[in-house]
Scaffold this active site. Structure first.
Site, PDB file in Angstrom:
ATOM      1  N   PHE A  88       0.840  -1.193   0.000  1.00  0.00           N
ATOM      2  CA  PHE A  88       0.000   0.000   0.000  1.00  0.00           C
ATOM      3  C   PHE A  88       0.879   1.247   0.000  1.00  0.00           C
ATOM      4  CE2 PHE A  88      -2.409   3.291   2.281  1.00  0.00           C
ATOM      5  CZ  PHE A  88      -3.590   3.303   1.549  1.00  0.00           C
ATOM      6  N   ASN A 184      -3.380   1.913  10.285  1.00  0.00           N
ATOM      7  CA  ASN A 184      -4.108   2.314   9.088  1.00  0.00           C
ATOM      8  C   ASN A 184      -4.551   1.020   8.410  1.00  0.00           C
ATOM      9  OD1 ASN A 184      -5.198   3.469   6.805  1.00  0.00           O
ATOM     10  ND2 ASN A 184      -3.228   3.945   5.868  1.00  0.00           N
ATOM     11  N   PRO A 185      -5.693   0.472   8.831  1.00  0.00           N
ATOM     12  CA  PRO A 185      -6.121  -0.842   8.348  1.00  0.00           C
ATOM     13  C   PRO A 185      -6.917  -0.732   7.050  1.00  0.00           C
ATOM     14  CG  PRO A 185      -7.699  -0.027   9.925  1.00  0.00           C
ATOM     15  CD  PRO A 185      -6.648   1.048   9.787  1.00  0.00           C
TER      16      PRO A 185
END
Length: 281
Positions: A88, A184-185
């Site tokens: 990510f 920050n899932p």
């Protein structure tokens, strides 16, 4: 105007026509990357030194491949991170999450605060906390092997201890000892897939984006992990979508052992992250 700046102007228009959100910045960043200079030094590139590979990079961005995948780097607070397919790409809005977390840790009367970053991805949050809270002890957890490869590169030489594992079962050896849990899932609802920007939908790993029908499945699991890890009075900070501001604080209820659950805005004044304190018995 020299040749490179003229080409940057053309590239800016091409990227704008393709729907790229920041066409001028991206055109300049690609030019700086290809020519190995800083963005502010583009005017120093001589016409004879113009590199035609610039147009290859522009074509990739025009196709909505993330800028950071093309350059292989992402900037986050004071860090430059290695990123690429399989991890990510950290976003600017997460910097607000880290800023709040740093202030919270600094306000604690703890000499060497113990911090856990769940779903660390590239390691951006963990590294920023280790860098900006000098005496902190930081553990970072990531499930994806691909993301872990980037995190290993990024944390090398730092104080961050990296763990391969599931955020929902991570680090039982630290139960009841942690001062701060940050994450920050994944939080995008599966029903929102078609509305996600192509840079994320087509290039960020699905594991880092989607989490159940309402997007909150992982956050519900992290609530349980955070309660297990934190000492009484410890704090959890968790990012969420700007449309979930009214929902996430309600996951951290008094009945579950939490106090002071609240939501906070990002730099654009949109609800971006929730915080809560583990209640003292």
């Amino acid at each position: 105007m020299n040749l490179l700046l003229a080409e940057v102007a053309q590239a800016t228009q091409r990227l704008a026509d393709a729907g790229v959100p920041s066409p001028r910045f991206d055109a300049e960043e690609l030019a700086a990357f290809v020519h190995a200079v800083k963005r502010g030094e583009l005017h120093h590139v001589k016409d004879a030194d113009f590199d035609a590979r610039y147009w290859e990079a522009v074509a990739r961005r025009e196709a909505r491949e993330p800028l950071q995948h093309i350059t292989g780097r992402a900037f986050f607070r004071y860090l430059e991170l290695a990123v690429g397919p399989g991890v990510f790409v950290p976003r600017p809005e997460t910097e607000s999450v880290v800023g709040w977390a740093i202030d919270a840790v600094r306000a604690m009367d703890v000499v060497e605060p113990l911090i856990v970053d769940l779903c660390t991805g590239s390691g951006a949050i963990a590294l920023a906390l280790a860098q900006e809270v000098p005496r902190s002890r930081v553990h970072a957890v990531e499930l994806s092997e691909q993301a872990l490869d980037y995190a290993r590169k990024n944390v090398e030489g730092s104080r961050v201890v990296l763990h391969h594992g599931d955020a929902l079962t991570a680090l039982p050896e630290l139960d009841g000892q942690v001062d701060l849990v940050v994450s920050n899932p994944p939080y995008i609802p599966l029903t929102e897939w078609e509305y996600v920007a192509p840079e994320a939908r087509d290039h960020d790993p699905e594991l880092a984006l989607f989490s159940g029908q309402d997007g909150l499945d992982t956050i519900r699991g992290i609530e349980r992990t955070a309660h297990r890890l934190l000492r009484p009075g410890g704090v959890v900070v968790i990012e969420h979508a700007d449309t979930q501001g009214g929902q996430v604080p309600w996951i951290f209820t008094e009945e579950r052992g939490w106090a002071d659950a609240a939501d906070h805005p990002d730099l654009n004044n949109r609800p971006r992250f929730a915080t809560a304190r583990r209640a003292t018995p």
